[in-house]
Each structure stands twice: as structure tokens, then as C-alpha cells.
Design an enzyme around this catalytic site. Structure first.
Site, PDB file in Angstrom:
ATOM      1  N   ASP A  71       0.119  -7.691   1.429  1.00 42.59           N
ATOM      2  CA  ASP A  71       0.498  -6.281   1.542  1.00 42.59           C
ATOM      3  C   ASP A  71       2.011  -6.112   1.542  1.00 42.59           C
ATOM      4  O   ASP A  71       2.566  -5.329   2.313  1.00 42.59           O
ATOM      5  CB  ASP A  71      -0.106  -5.644   2.795  1.00 42.59           C
ATOM      6  CG  ASP A  71       0.021  -4.109   2.775  1.00 42.59           C
ATOM      7  OD1 ASP A  71       0.104  -3.549   1.661  1.00 42.59           O
ATOM      8  OD2 ASP A  71       0.054  -3.495   3.851  1.00 42.59           O
ATOM      9  N   HIS A 126       0.811  -1.217   0.000  1.00 41.92           N
ATOM     10  CA  HIS A 126       0.000   0.000   0.000  1.00 41.92           C
ATOM     11  C   HIS A 126       0.847   1.272   0.000  1.00 41.92           C
ATOM     12  O   HIS A 126       0.323   2.359  -0.248  1.00 41.92           O
ATOM     13  CB  HIS A 126      -0.975  -0.001   1.196  1.00 41.92           C
ATOM     14  CG  HIS A 126      -0.353   0.245   2.526  1.00 41.92           C
ATOM     15  ND1 HIS A 126      -0.051  -0.768   3.416  1.00 41.92           N
ATOM     16  CD2 HIS A 126       0.012   1.393   3.154  1.00 41.92           C
ATOM     17  CE1 HIS A 126       0.449  -0.243   4.518  1.00 41.92           C
ATOM     18  NE2 HIS A 126       0.516   1.065   4.389  1.00 41.92           N
ATOM     19  N   GLY A 139       3.932   6.827   7.576  1.00 38.73           N
ATOM     20  CA  GLY A 139       5.370   6.825   7.351  1.00 38.73           C
ATOM     21  C   GLY A 139       6.065   5.619   7.943  1.00 38.73           C
ATOM     22  O   GLY A 139       7.147   5.235   7.519  1.00 38.73           O
ATOM     23  N   ASN A 140       5.432   4.999   8.966  1.00 38.43           N
ATOM     24  CA  ASN A 140       6.001   3.801   9.582  1.00 38.43           C
ATOM     25  C   ASN A 140       5.753   2.542   8.753  1.00 38.43           C
ATOM     26  O   ASN A 140       6.466   1.545   8.905  1.00 38.43           O
ATOM     27  CB  ASN A 140       5.422   3.581  10.980  1.00 38.43           C
ATOM     28  CG  ASN A 140       6.321   4.131  12.065  1.00 38.43           C
ATOM     29  OD1 ASN A 140       5.869   4.835  12.951  1.00 38.43           O
ATOM     30  ND2 ASN A 140       7.599   3.823  12.004  1.00 38.43           N
ATOM     31  N   SER A 141       4.708   2.561   7.923  1.00 41.01           N
ATOM     32  CA  SER A 141       4.373   1.377   7.142  1.00 41.01           C
ATOM     33  C   SER A 141       5.550   0.952   6.280  1.00 41.01           C
ATOM     34  O   SER A 141       6.151   1.770   5.577  1.00 41.01           O
ATOM     35  CB  SER A 141       3.164   1.653   6.242  1.00 41.01           C
ATOM     36  OG  SER A 141       1.998   1.815   7.006  1.00 41.01           O
ATOM     37  N   GLY A 185      -9.281 -26.379  -1.686  1.00 36.40           N
ATOM     38  CA  GLY A 185     -10.650 -26.411  -2.201  1.00 36.40           C
ATOM     39  C   GLY A 185     -11.695 -26.656  -1.132  1.00 36.40           C
ATOM     40  O   GLY A 185     -12.720 -27.290  -1.400  1.00 36.40           O
ATOM     41  N   VAL A 186     -11.432 -26.162   0.082  1.00 42.77           N
ATOM     42  CA  VAL A 186     -12.406 -26.303   1.167  1.00 42.77           C
ATOM     43  C   VAL A 186     -12.548 -24.982   1.898  1.00 42.77           C
ATOM     44  O   VAL A 186     -11.668 -24.124   1.842  1.00 42.77           O
ATOM     45  CB  VAL A 186     -11.991 -27.391   2.185  1.00 42.77           C
ATOM     46  CG1 VAL A 186     -11.976 -28.762   1.553  1.00 42.77           C
ATOM     47  CG2 VAL A 186     -10.642 -27.062   2.828  1.00 42.77           C
TER      48      VAL A 186
END
Length: 506
Positions: free
Chosen positions: A166, A136, A239-241, A297-298
Site C-alpha cells: 500500500d 490507495h 485524509g490522514n492516509s 516456495g513454502v
């Protein structure tokens, strides 16, 4: 004569007694002096031993500074700046109301391009310029730059992104860069001290000491992708992301990513992507530009006490299969709806999110071994995983319209049902082949509502037996007695198990 002799003898006796008393006092004094000397010698020995004891204590004393660690790793944590053009309309400008201006442009309003900037952090993980950050931070960007700790700014290329976790990988054309070594996030324990480093709120690099609060967290933020967060009390702000979460050895154990906050600003609950997951994603993005994941597939859900009682399980463990995709790896392996998966490749299974992450982390085509409880018996099944695609089925639209009020009431459950006719199936937009009875009325204070049953739900099975009519439902409820009723419910074309405790008959 005799008296004199007696007197003399008496004097000698008294003299001997006094002499013995004096000798006794002398012995006591001598003994005291000796003991004092020994005590002094012992004190000197203790004093001589004290420095080493102090040294030993200082060796195990809590660390009161992380300056050396921060000094070593902080050059590898950088600032990420991203820019993208956003088209905006100028129709609010009064100039466009001028007839002479509109003569040239007509009814078409000119579009302006306004640059939108983003701020985040990143971690240099290789000397030749590969950088880990959040998706992001750079998503849909036209230009990305990196501010290095030597005050130089360089242009970065987006190597690849993975919205499901992410994560994003950038590349700058530099060499001999400082690197933050990757640690083993599986070894992180709740209660460990960690350090969060990033460019918080654009005020330049900031370091915060935090505690690991939990592991294996999910937040449901984003596209509902693959989450396995390390939770900390780090104040992650704008800004920390994309910044670093490191251990006290100076190893990267996570990429700071999200916060949990009712206000949108940090309240001290932060989430970091584990370094082991980040490394797996990064390796695939660098090698192939995308991340390949497997699917069984469950759809599964956790076992709780009511489910365990309904299924006659001895322990509350495993996950139960509530939905099975036709022709999937699970279907081909022989899995069934209602099976309880307890072990995957020798590892106990107790939580749906970690189970899905374990499946997804396997390469497509990998054969896995599942331990399954079915009808009270343990079985082992082998499945060959297939690749997850973007066409994975999602929940359908919610049912529209008012369900009918006809049907018979199952009073002990607090609901009424009606037969599932083709007309009702069409109205509820159900997939072909759905069978059961439809909840047409619900007592909002009754057991079914408390268990999570909703109007329009289709009850497909009760206690692992198909329900094709109202009579089937009534019979199954009566057979349960005082035990919880296990229901397989179809909602928005996805199935889930719910347990309902019937009202006791008076």
C-alpha cells in the site's frame, strides 16, 4: 577554729561547684552556637548547590512541548488530492422513459462520467520533489495534485505503486523543497512517543501525539500483501492516509496507512508502514518502476504448545512447513513438509509473517541459510531464492457437494473418514496426486472440530507418517496414546498442520 575553717572550706567548695556549673553552661552555649554556625554554613553550601541540581533535573524532565519539532518537519507533510472518472448509468432518469428520446438512443443508455475525488497526505523525502504516500490514495487516478505548505498547488506524476505494501511514490517538478529525514524504524520500541501528522478530514494539517502500541502487526486488509505495521493509538481518519509518523527527533518512522474499526471511523487504533520498508519500496519504484521480491516456495505456520509436544520439541519455537511447492527454491534445497525452520541467516524465526517479509526483502537469486529441525536433529540447508511473480498459486475453490457418510468412525477424534477415491477427488476438486482420507462426518463438539478440522478436509499425514487408509489413521491415533495427534490436512489445495487431542478412553 576548726569549725570556721570547715565553714570557710565549705563555702569555697560550693563556689567551685557553682563555677564549674557555670563553665559547663557556657561550653554548651558555645557549642550550640558553633553547631548553628556550621549548620548555617552547610545550608549555604546546599543552597549554593541547589541551582545546579535543578538544572540537572530539568535536563531529564519529560518534554512537555513538541512545538519546535513540529515547526521543523511540518512543511514536508503535504496534502494529496486525486481525481478519477467513474462511469455511471443514467437509466434512472425519467427522461429515458420518453419514447421520443428513446427513438434516438434505442435501448442503449448514455453513460456519464462523474469525477470521483480522493484525499490523503504525503511526505516529501527529497529536495527535488519525490513524495511518499499510500497506494490507495492515488490508485486508478487520472490526475493527482499536491498542496504545499506555502499554499501552492502543483501537479504530481505517479512514479510507481506497490499494492502489496500500500505504498506509492509521486514526483513534483520543484526544487529546494523541505524534506522529512528518514529514521530507522527497526529502532522503534513499544512505548515510544511519536507524532502523527496529516490533513485529517480535510481541515488542514493536524498533529497528534501518540504512543507506539505494538510492532510487526498484520491486519489482513487489502490483497493480503506484505505487512509489518507499527501500531499506534493515532486517530487516522480520511485524509490522514499517507501522512507522517515521526519520532521526537523529527525523523520519519512510518507512513500512516490503516485503521482497525468496526464502524469504519477511527476508534484510536492506527497502523503505519515502517520507514525502512517504505524506503526499500521507494528505492525500487524510483529506479525500476516496480518492486521485485523473492520467494522460497513454502507455506509455514507458527509452532504452538501442542505442535511442539507432538514433534517432541524442547522449546516452542520456529515455524513448520505445511506446504511445499514442487520445483521451488525450497524443494531444490531439500526442505520437506514437516520441517521446522528455526533460523534464517542467523536470525531466529518464530512468526510466519516476519519470516515471509524477510524472504521477500532479499533480492532474487540471493542464497540464504536455514537452520531446520527434522526428526529431532538440527540441519543446515542453503537455498537460492527465486523471484515472486503474479502467478503465485493461491487457494483453490472450496469443496462443493455433501461429503459421503460412509467410512469408519475414529471415535476418539470425533470424526468419520472415507477413502479418497478418484470420484471423491474429482468432486472435491483436488489437485492430482493428493493422497489421504477424507473427513466425511464431524462431531461439532468433538476434539477434531475444536482443533479446526472441517468436513471435506483430506488428512494426508498423521504424526509425520502418510495416511493412505482408514486403518492407517486408526493405528496412528492409537500409537499417539494421550499425546496430541499431529495432522497434515489438505484444504482447498493448501496444506496446514493441526493438532487434535484425542478423547481419553474410559
Amino acid at each position: 577554729m576548726n569549725q570556721k575553717s570547715l565553714a570557710t572550706g565549705g563555702s569555697q567548695a560550693e563556689f567551685q561547684i557553682k563555677l564549674k556549673s557555670l563553665l559547663a553552661v557556657f561550653v554548651v552555649i558555645f557549642t550550640f552556637i558553633s553547631c548553628k554556625g556550621q549548620s548555617a554554613a552547610g545550608t549555604q553550601q546546599i543552597a549554593a548547590a541547589t541551582p545546579s541540581a535543578v538544572v540537572n533535573n530539568s535536563a531529564v524532565a519529560p518534554q512537555n512541548s513538541y512545538a519546535d519539532v513540529v515547526e521543523r518537519v511540518s512543511p514536508a507533510v503535504v496534502t494529496i488530492n486525486s481525481t478519477r472518472a467513474v462511469r455511471t448509468s443514467s437509466q434512472r432518469n425519467p427522461l429515458f422513459d420518453d419514447p421520443r428520446f428513446r427513438e434516438f438512443f434505442g435501448d442503449r443508455m448514455p453513460q456519464q462520467q462523474r469525477p470521483q475525488t480522493g484525499l490523503g497526505s504525503g511526505v516529501i523525502v527529497s529536495p527535488d520533489g519525490y513524495i511518499l504516500t499510500n497506494n490507495h490514495v492515488v490508485e486508478d487516478s487520472d490526475r493527482v495534485t499536491v498542496d504545499l505548505n506555502n499554499r501552492r498547488t502543483v501537479t504530481a506524476k505517479v512514479v510507481g505503486t506497490d499494492p502489496a505494501t500500500d505504498l506509492a511514490v509521486l514526483k513534483i517538478e520543484e526544487n529546494n523543497l523541505p524534506v522529512l529525514p528518514l529514521g530507522n524504524s527497526d529502532r522503534v520500541r513499544v512505548g515510544d512517543v511519536a507524532l502523527a501528522i496529516g490533513n485529517q478530514l480535510g481541515i488542514c494539517q493536524t498533529v497528534t501525539a501518540v504512543i507506539v502500541s505494538a510492532k510487526g502487526r498484520t491486519t489482513g486488509v487489502g490483497d493480503g500483501g506484505f505487512e509489518d505495521f507499527i501500531q499506534t493509538d493515532a486517530p487516522i481518519n480520511r485524509g490522514n492516509s499517507g501522512g507522517a509518523l515521526i519520532n521526537t527527533n523529527g525523523e520519519l518512522i512510518g507512513i500512516n496507512s490503516q485503521i482497525l474499526s468496526p464502524t469504519g471511523t477511527s476508534i484510536g487504533i492506527g497502523f503505519a508502514i515502517p520507514s525502512n520498508l517504505a524506503k526499500s519500496v521507494m528505492d525500487q519504484l524510483v529506479k525500476g518502476g516496480k518492486v521485485r521480491r523473492s520467494v522460497l516456495g513454502v507455506v509455514v505456520q507458527p509452532i504452538n504448545s501442542d505442535l511442539a509436544e507432538s514433534l517432541n520439541l524442547k522449546d516452542v519455537r520456529g515455524v513448520i512447513v505445511s506446504t511445499l511447492q514442487p520445483e521451488s527454491a525450497a524443494a531444490q534445497a531439500g526442505l520437506r513438509v514437516g520441517d521446522v525452520i528455526t533460523v534464517l541467516n542467523g536470525t531466529p524465526v518464530n512468526e510466519p509473517n516476519s519470516f515471509r517479509n524477510q524472504i521477500a526483502s532479499q533480492a532474487p537469486g540471493t542464497e540464504i541459510t536455514l537452520s531446520v529441525l527434522r526428526d529431532g536433529r538440527d540441519q543446515q540447508l542453503k537455498a537460492r531464492l527465486t523471484e515472486r511473480t503474479e502467478e503465485v498459486a493461491r487457494d483453490g475453490a472450496s469443496p462443493e457437494g455433501e461429503p459421503g457418510k460412509s467410512g469408519e468412525s475414529a471415535g476418539r477424534l470425533g470424526l468419520s473418514v472415507e477413502p479418497l477415491t478418484p470420484e471423491v477427488a474429482t468432486r472435491l476438486n483436488l489437485k492430482a496426486g493428493t493422497q489421504g482420507v477424507v473427513v466425511s462426518d464431524l462431531d461439532e463438539t468433538g476434539p477434531a472440530a475444536e482443533a479446526g478440522i472441517r468436513d471435506g478436509d483430506v488428512i494426508e499425514r498423521v504424526n509425520n507418517k502418510p495416511v493412505l487408509s482408514i486403518a492407517d489413521l486408526r493405528t496412528a491415533v492409537q500409537a499417539s496414546g494421550t499425546r496430541p495427534v499431529l495432522m497434515l490436512v489438505s484444504r482447498r489445495n493448501a496444506s496446514l498442520f493441526l493438532t487434535v487431542r484425542p478423547r481419553q478412553q474410559q
